[in-house]
Scaffold this active site. Structure first.
Site, PDB file in Angstrom:
ATOM      1  N   SER A 232       0.580   3.469  -5.308  1.00 54.23           N
ATOM      2  CA  SER A 232       1.488   2.951  -4.293  1.00 54.23           C
ATOM      3  C   SER A 232       2.932   3.333  -4.616  1.00 54.23           C
ATOM      4  O   SER A 232       3.247   4.518  -4.730  1.00 54.23           O
ATOM      5  CB  SER A 232       1.295   1.439  -4.164  1.00 54.23           C
ATOM      6  OG  SER A 232       1.789   0.961  -2.947  1.00 54.23           O
TER       7      SER A 232
ATOM      8  N   ASP B  73      -6.803   3.433   4.260  1.00 52.21           N
ATOM      9  CA  ASP B  73      -5.602   2.758   3.774  1.00 52.21           C
ATOM     10  C   ASP B  73      -4.654   2.537   4.948  1.00 52.21           C
ATOM     11  O   ASP B  73      -4.096   3.492   5.506  1.00 52.21           O
ATOM     12  CB  ASP B  73      -4.926   3.616   2.703  1.00 52.21           C
ATOM     13  CG  ASP B  73      -3.834   2.868   1.945  1.00 52.21           C
ATOM     14  OD1 ASP B  73      -3.305   1.881   2.484  1.00 52.21           O
ATOM     15  OD2 ASP B  73      -3.516   3.280   0.814  1.00 52.21           O
TER      16      ASP B  73
ATOM     17  N   HIS C 218      -6.313   0.256   0.395  1.00 45.34           N
ATOM     18  CA  HIS C 218      -5.275   0.499  -0.621  1.00 45.34           C
ATOM     19  C   HIS C 218      -5.806   0.073  -1.994  1.00 45.34           C
ATOM     20  O   HIS C 218      -5.439  -0.988  -2.518  1.00 45.34           O
ATOM     21  CB  HIS C 218      -4.034  -0.302  -0.218  1.00 45.34           C
ATOM     22  CG  HIS C 218      -2.759   0.155  -0.839  1.00 45.34           C
ATOM     23  ND1 HIS C 218      -2.261   1.426  -0.697  1.00 45.34           N
ATOM     24  CD2 HIS C 218      -1.852  -0.514  -1.611  1.00 45.34           C
ATOM     25  CE1 HIS C 218      -1.097   1.525  -1.336  1.00 45.34           C
ATOM     26  NE2 HIS C 218      -0.844   0.359  -1.903  1.00 45.34           N
TER      27      HIS C 218
END
Length: 615
Positions: free
Chosen positions: A187, A292, A320
């Protein structure tokens, strides 16, 4: 309950490949020969050359280091630069850094230190400026964020200055480092790895971006449409536990630069790493979930396309999620070989073989020679009156009425007048969608503002990962396994996750959004004249998906997808010129003669909601 796997048990055989004066065969893997409990644990503060908090002093960022104390030669570095080490945590168990009473680092989140330090690596965890113990302010992907890590790479190579304290202190050098650095992270952390690689900094040998952003514009905006959240909010979140610094001015810069109209401006250009992908010298091992909805998949697709380096990719069915939590054994093995090759110079062949590994069904993976698929062809699909979708020329018009209260799942199951559905009809053979699609529309709005959204949908029953569930496709159990050595303050054991699956009657495999007012320029929207036709092209999310025999591929076009974007000031009716409306879809397989799409049987489906948390 804990079970200890071989991957986490110290071997007794010495790895002699890098000991001077010792004859040996070419090594195949580094071995855990160093005592993790005796490792050096220290913090160095590196001057990054910015003054983000405006206190008149150059900002120094904290680099927490753990490295083998017994090493007789220099060691390479695995680095994870993050803003989350005190505010939000890392990994599925939200681990935070911890320190002893003297400020010496004790807990290093994730398994990288436990596994790799015994194998002859240093692990360096960097607090981005303005977070945890670093000075300065977060600028959400800007120069300060990127330099927080880039300058540490420079310091590891003798090109920047490090200090023994946040202020004052004495100069510290990295005489223990080979200068070879590999950056990794999920991320925001992986995003910084992308940003640093895009500078072309010397010494960065490889990056492993996991579910990472490649352009911050595309995280907050989409072809002029807005997702409803902004970077100043994220900055305040990561700065929250770093007291004594005034970041109001920097946060105001973020707020003003992220204009509400959705235009691509200077703030976004400064945070667009895709435009500098040609500068990347490091190899890339990329991982992303094709479902995601936080860091949407356009990020990996456009980044991947811009790279001209050795690279491999894993694409899961998750949202995610880190591959450590859906394919743990294989991921750790791959990371081990990857870092050994690019940081230690081990000739293990990890760079060879299939370029992509793709999850086709939960826990069922296939290797693919290339991504996008080697035999994919950009195919123009055209919507026809009556609801068919095919390659033949089309004519006529069709209209929908924008309803910002409805979202994509309603469009699939019961679109009514809010969206238009076009289908290939039942497929006689499998059809693979592999790459990034784009939709071109010629649309006539009835009002002075209009949004556009488009979906590619696999119409047919399947068992998929429940990516819209709380675990985004995984269920975390109570049993742990261990990956490396533990100490009293740093446990190498993590809970095992399994696939969270769900039966569905359709799968949305790609989606995209746009503001029609940006038809001529992404940098400046233009007023729309009701009753005038405008042509606009916008991208859909990157993917790799097989629509199986017996299913149908559908294109759905509507106005505001209320699951993700903000509606226009004046929602109205939009008419499409079908002769000048099409989708360019990267396909491997044959599109059959167009026919109306099959009706859904009313069974279960996966509700899809946009996410605004970046962890």
């Amino acid at each position: 309950m804990r079970s200890r796997l071989a991957g986490g048990v110290l071997a007794t055989i010495l790895f002699t490949a890098f000991l001077p004066g010792v004859a040996h065969a070419a090594p195949r893997a580094s071995e855990p020969v160093y005592d993790y409990a005796k490792a050096v644990r220290e913090t160095v503060w590196v001057d990054i050359g910015h003054d983000g908090d405006g206190d008149g002093k150059p900002d120094r960022v904290a680099a927490d280091i753990v490295r083998p104390s017994e090493a007789t030669s220099r060691v390479p570095v695995i680095m994870d630069a993050s803003p989350y080490y005190s505010c939000c945590g890392r990994g599925n168990e939200s681990e935070l850094k911890s320190y002893d009473s003297a400020g010496k680092p004790v807990k290093f989140p994730l398994f990288y230190d436990n596994y790799f330090v015994p194998r002859g690596y240093a692990v360096v965890l960097v607090d981005l400026a303005g977070t945890n113990r670093s000075a300065g302010c977060a600028d959400v992907g800007g120069a300060s964020d990127v330099d927080s890590a880039r300058k540490v790479v420079d310091w590891l190579n003798g090109r920047a200055t490090g200090y023994s304290a946040k202020t004052g202190g004495s100069a510290v050098t990295a005489g223990w480092s080979t200068g070879n650095v590999g950056m990794i992270g999920k991320s925001y952390d992986g995003t910084i790895a992308n940003g640093v690689a895009a500078t072309g900094v010397a010494g960065l040998k490889t990056i492993v971006p996991i579910s990472a952003i490649s352009s911050w514009y595309d995280y907050y905006r989409s072809d002029g449409a807005t997702f409803g959240f902004n970077p100043d909010g994220l900055a305040q979140t990561v700065e929250a536990r770093n007291s004594g610094q005034n970041c109001a001015a920097q946060n105001q810069v973020l707020k003003q630069g992220a204009t509400a109209d959705g235009d691509y401006g200077p703030l976004w250009a400064d945070r667009d790493y895709v435009t500098h992908a040609g500068n990347v010298r490091a190899s890339v091992l990329l991982s992303h979930g094709v479902n995601d909805l936080n860091v949407k998949t356009i990020h990996f697709g456009q980044w991947w396309s811009g790279l001209n380096v050795e690279k491999k990719i894993w694409l899961s069915q998750t949202g995610h999620v880190d591959p450590f939590d859906y394919r743990r054994d294989g991921w750790v093995d791959l990371l081990h070989r990857w870092f050994d090759h690019y940081l230690l110079g081990v000739d293990n062949g990890v760079q060879n073989g299939p370029q992509a590994s793709v999850e086709r069904q939960p826990d069922q993976w296939v290797d693919q020679s290339a991504y996008p698929a080697a035999n994919e062809v950009a195919t123009t699909l055209r919507p026809h009156t009556g609801g068919s979708l095919g390659t033949a020329a089309a004519s006529g018009t069709a209209s929908f009425t924008d309803n910002p209260n409805l979202g994509e799942d309603t469009w699939v199951t019961n679109p009514g007048s809010a969206a238009l559905t076009y289908s290939t009809g039942t497929l006689k053979t499998d059809l693979q969608v592999s790459g990034t699609s784009a939709v071109t529309v010629t649309a006539t709005p009835s009002t002075a503002s209009a949004r556009l959204s488009a979906l590619l949908v696999d119409l047919g029953p399947a068992t998929i990962r429940n990516f819209a569930g709380s675990g985004e496709g995984i269920k975390t159990g109570t049993t742990e396994n261990c990956w490396g050595s533990s100490t009293a303050g740093d446990d190498a054991c993590y809970r095992i996750a399994s696939a969270d699956v769900k039966k569905v009657n359709y799968t949305i495999l790609s989606r995209g959004w746009a503001d029609l007012a940006n038809y001529a320029s992404l940098s400046q929207e233009r007023p729309l004249t009701p009753g005038t036709a405008y042509t606009m092209t916008f991208d859909l999310a990157s993917t790799d998906h097989i629509v199986p025999k017996g299913h149908a591929l559908a294109l759905i076009i509507g106005g505001t997808d209320g699951s993700f974007i903000r509606g226009p000031a004046q929602p109205g009716r939009v008419t499409l010129d079908l002769a000048r409306t099409s989708a360019s879809v990267p396909l491997a397989g044959v599109v059959p003669a167009a026919a109306t799409h099959p009706a859904l049987d009313g069974g279960a489906f996966v509700p899809s909601q946009g996410r605004a948390d970046l962890r």
